[in-house]
Design a protein around this motif. Structure first.
Motif, mmCIF file in Angstrom:
data_model
loop_
_atom_site.group_PDB
_atom_site.id
_atom_site.type_symbol
_atom_site.label_atom_id
_atom_site.label_comp_id
_atom_site.label_asym_id
_atom_site.label_seq_id
_atom_site.Cartn_x
_atom_site.Cartn_y
_atom_site.Cartn_z
ATOM 1 N N ASP A 120 0.812 -1.224 0.000
ATOM 2 C CA ASP A 120 0.000 0.000 0.000
ATOM 3 C C ASP A 120 0.844 1.272 0.000
ATOM 4 O O ASP A 120 0.305 2.366 -0.156
ATOM 5 N N GLN A 121 2.153 1.140 0.191
ATOM 6 C CA GLN A 121 3.007 2.327 0.322
ATOM 7 C C GLN A 121 3.245 3.027 -1.002
ATOM 8 O O GLN A 121 3.469 2.387 -2.030
ATOM 9 N N LEU A 122 3.237 4.357 -0.938
ATOM 10 C CA LEU A 122 3.624 5.180 -2.084
ATOM 11 C C LEU A 122 4.826 6.055 -1.757
ATOM 12 O O LEU A 122 5.396 6.675 -2.650
ATOM 13 N N GLU A 123 5.175 6.150 -0.475
ATOM 14 C CA GLU A 123 6.378 6.859 -0.044
ATOM 15 C C GLU A 123 7.203 5.933 0.833
ATOM 16 O O GLU A 123 6.659 5.234 1.691
ATOM 17 N N ASP A 124 8.511 5.944 0.626
ATOM 18 C CA ASP A 124 9.393 5.060 1.367
ATOM 19 C C ASP A 124 9.443 5.414 2.843
ATOM 20 O O ASP A 124 9.304 6.588 3.220
ATOM 21 N N ASP A 125 9.692 4.413 3.684
ATOM 22 C CA ASP A 125 10.034 4.665 5.075
ATOM 23 C C ASP A 125 11.337 5.448 5.127
ATOM 24 O O ASP A 125 12.180 5.356 4.221
ATOM 25 N N ILE A 126 11.542 6.188 6.198
ATOM 26 C CA ILE A 126 12.709 7.063 6.289
ATOM 27 C C ILE A 126 14.009 6.269 6.173
ATOM 28 O O ILE A 126 14.985 6.729 5.570
ATOM 29 N N GLU A 127 14.048 5.052 6.710
ATOM 30 C CA GLU A 127 15.270 4.251 6.616
ATOM 31 C C GLU A 127 15.599 3.932 5.157
ATOM 32 O O GLU A 127 16.770 3.967 4.755
ATOM 33 N N LEU A 160 18.902 3.306 13.985
ATOM 34 C CA LEU A 160 19.615 3.214 12.711
ATOM 35 C C LEU A 160 20.801 2.262 12.820
ATOM 36 O O LEU A 160 21.065 1.467 11.918
ATOM 37 N N ARG A 161 21.517 2.352 13.931
ATOM 38 C CA ARG A 161 22.738 1.564 14.075
ATOM 39 C C ARG A 161 22.459 0.085 14.347
ATOM 40 O O ARG A 161 23.385 -0.720 14.327
ATOM 41 N N ARG A 162 21.215 -0.272 14.567
ATOM 42 C CA ARG A 162 20.873 -1.679 14.716
ATOM 43 C C ARG A 162 20.516 -2.342 13.388
ATOM 44 O O ARG A 162 20.291 -3.554 13.345
ATOM 45 N N LEU A 163 20.466 -1.558 12.320
ATOM 46 C CA LEU A 163 20.086 -2.100 11.011
ATOM 47 C C LEU A 163 21.324 -2.555 10.235
ATOM 48 O O LEU A 163 22.416 -2.004 10.404
ATOM 49 N N PRO A 164 21.176 -3.540 9.345
ATOM 50 C CA PRO A 164 22.318 -4.100 8.608
ATOM 51 C C PRO A 164 22.666 -3.292 7.359
ATOM 52 O O PRO A 164 22.467 -3.748 6.232
ATOM 53 N N TRP A 165 23.202 -2.104 7.538
ATOM 54 C CA TRP A 165 23.533 -1.248 6.414
ATOM 55 C C TRP A 165 24.685 -1.837 5.589
ATOM 56 O O TRP A 165 25.552 -2.524 6.126
ATOM 57 N N THR A 166 24.680 -1.502 4.312
ATOM 58 C CA THR A 166 25.761 -1.915 3.420
ATOM 59 C C THR A 166 26.227 -0.703 2.610
ATOM 60 O O THR A 166 25.567 0.335 2.587
ATOM 61 N N GLY A 167 27.362 -0.855 1.932
ATOM 62 C CA GLY A 167 27.851 0.203 1.046
ATOM 63 C C GLY A 167 28.126 1.500 1.772
ATOM 64 O O GLY A 167 28.579 1.521 2.923
ATOM 65 N N ALA A 169 26.142 3.581 3.072
ATOM 66 C CA ALA A 169 25.310 3.804 4.253
ATOM 67 C C ALA A 169 26.010 3.315 5.516
ATOM 68 O O ALA A 169 25.797 3.867 6.599
ATOM 69 N N ARG A 170 26.845 2.295 5.384
ATOM 70 C CA ARG A 170 27.562 1.775 6.556
ATOM 71 C C ARG A 170 28.493 2.836 7.124
ATOM 72 O O ARG A 170 28.635 2.972 8.343
ATOM 73 N N ARG A 171 29.136 3.608 6.256
ATOM 74 C CA ARG A 171 30.004 4.695 6.725
ATOM 75 C C ARG A 171 29.173 5.826 7.307
ATOM 76 O O ARG A 171 29.500 6.372 8.367
ATOM 77 N N LEU A 172 28.077 6.165 6.641
ATOM 78 C CA LEU A 172 27.262 7.283 7.087
ATOM 79 C C LEU A 172 26.672 7.052 8.475
ATOM 80 O O LEU A 172 26.629 7.967 9.302
#
Length: 279
Positions: A120-127, A160-167, A169-172
């Motif tokens: 149902d989403q038309l806008e992404d979650d902030i993450e 944010l820091r509990r999520l498995p970021w890659t690329g 985003a991991r540095r950011l």
């Protein structure tokens, strides 16, 4: 004929943002017949199979539903009121990972969201917005959006820091800061880090905030479009007071920071070389 059920349905569509999947309305108890009634009366319009909208609905949301994407990256960031370096010339959207998209005149991001995207989403979650920004924008511009998201409290750093970021985003996620009031502060702080001097932002001196204090006595002020008239006169008065107390003030414009940074950097380098940053 009583058209209140059709109007009730249109009211519900408005509550859901103006653009909604018909199957969601059916799940909530609205019949297909009632949806048809609302369409016959012009209260809602069909924009794609299973998607309906108010005639006055947000054009970006209508386009997203019509083409099978979700608004994301700098477009979604700007819509949330986050600081974006440049207004995008085309909408930035993300492929939701299902179905077919109709090739919108937009920048399409294909990476899977770090948070699953609901149909149902038309806008992404902030993450997911931050994820696409990290992949799309240069580091400084991406960092400014991330800093802005934290500063405006639309996202929590610990989460944010509990999520498995890659690329990128991991540095950011390791370098992001909640203390930047604008992207300009992010840009300047990053670009002057090599000096090895303490740089404090938005601190109070003589009853006014200064944009940057480099070392102990070098003040950098960045003027936006509002620095005119009475505001400009007050800024000049405050600059004079700062200089009488032994501070050195460099005042530059927004365009200089964004588009002519070498000029600004050269002034700061020469001020530091003369020791103007020290007591």
């Amino acid at each position: 004929m009583d058209d209140s059920p059709a109007r009730d349905l249109a009211t519900r569509v408005a509550q859901l943002g103006g653009v909604v999947r018909a199957t969601r309305l059916v799940r909530e108890g609205h019949s297909r017949y009632r949806i048809g009634q609302a369409m016959e009366r012009g209260l809602v319009v069909r924009i794609r199979r299973d998607w309906i909208a108010l005639p006055s609905a947000d054009t970006h949301l209508i386009a997203a539903a019509r083409t099978g994407v979700v608004l994301s990256c700098v477009t979604a960031a700007e819509r949330r009121g986050l600081w974006v370096a440049e207004h995008p010339d085309r909408p930035h959207v993300a492929y939701p990972g299902r179905g077919r998209i109709d090739g919108p005149a937009a920048v399409v991001h294909w990476q899977r969201g770090i948070v699953p995207r609901h149909p149902d989403q038309l806008e992404d979650d902030i993450e997911n917005v931050l994820l696409t920004v990290a992949a799309c924008q240069p580091y400084e511009a991406a960092r400014a959006v991330w800093d802005s998201a934290l500063n405006k409290k639309v996202v929590d750093l610990a989460r944010l820091r509990r999520l498995p970021w890659t690329g990128r985003a991991r540095r950011l996620v390791e370098e992001v800061s909640p203390w930047a009031d604008s992207g300009l502060e992010t840009f300047v702080t990053i670009r002057l880090k090599w000096l090895g001097l303490p740089i404090r932002t938005q601190i109070w001196i003589l009853g006014h905030r200064v944009d940057f204090l480099i070392g102990e006595r070098l003040v950098l002020q960045v003027d936006g479009g509002h620095h005119v008239g009475a505001q400009r006169a007050e800024d000049i008065r405050h600059d004079a007071e700062l200089m009488l107390l032994g501070y050195h003030v460099i005042r530059v414009g927004y365009d200089q920071v964004i588009n002519r940074w070498p000029e600004v950097q050269e002034q700061i380098m020469h001020a530091v070389a003369q020791g103007l940053h020290r007591v």
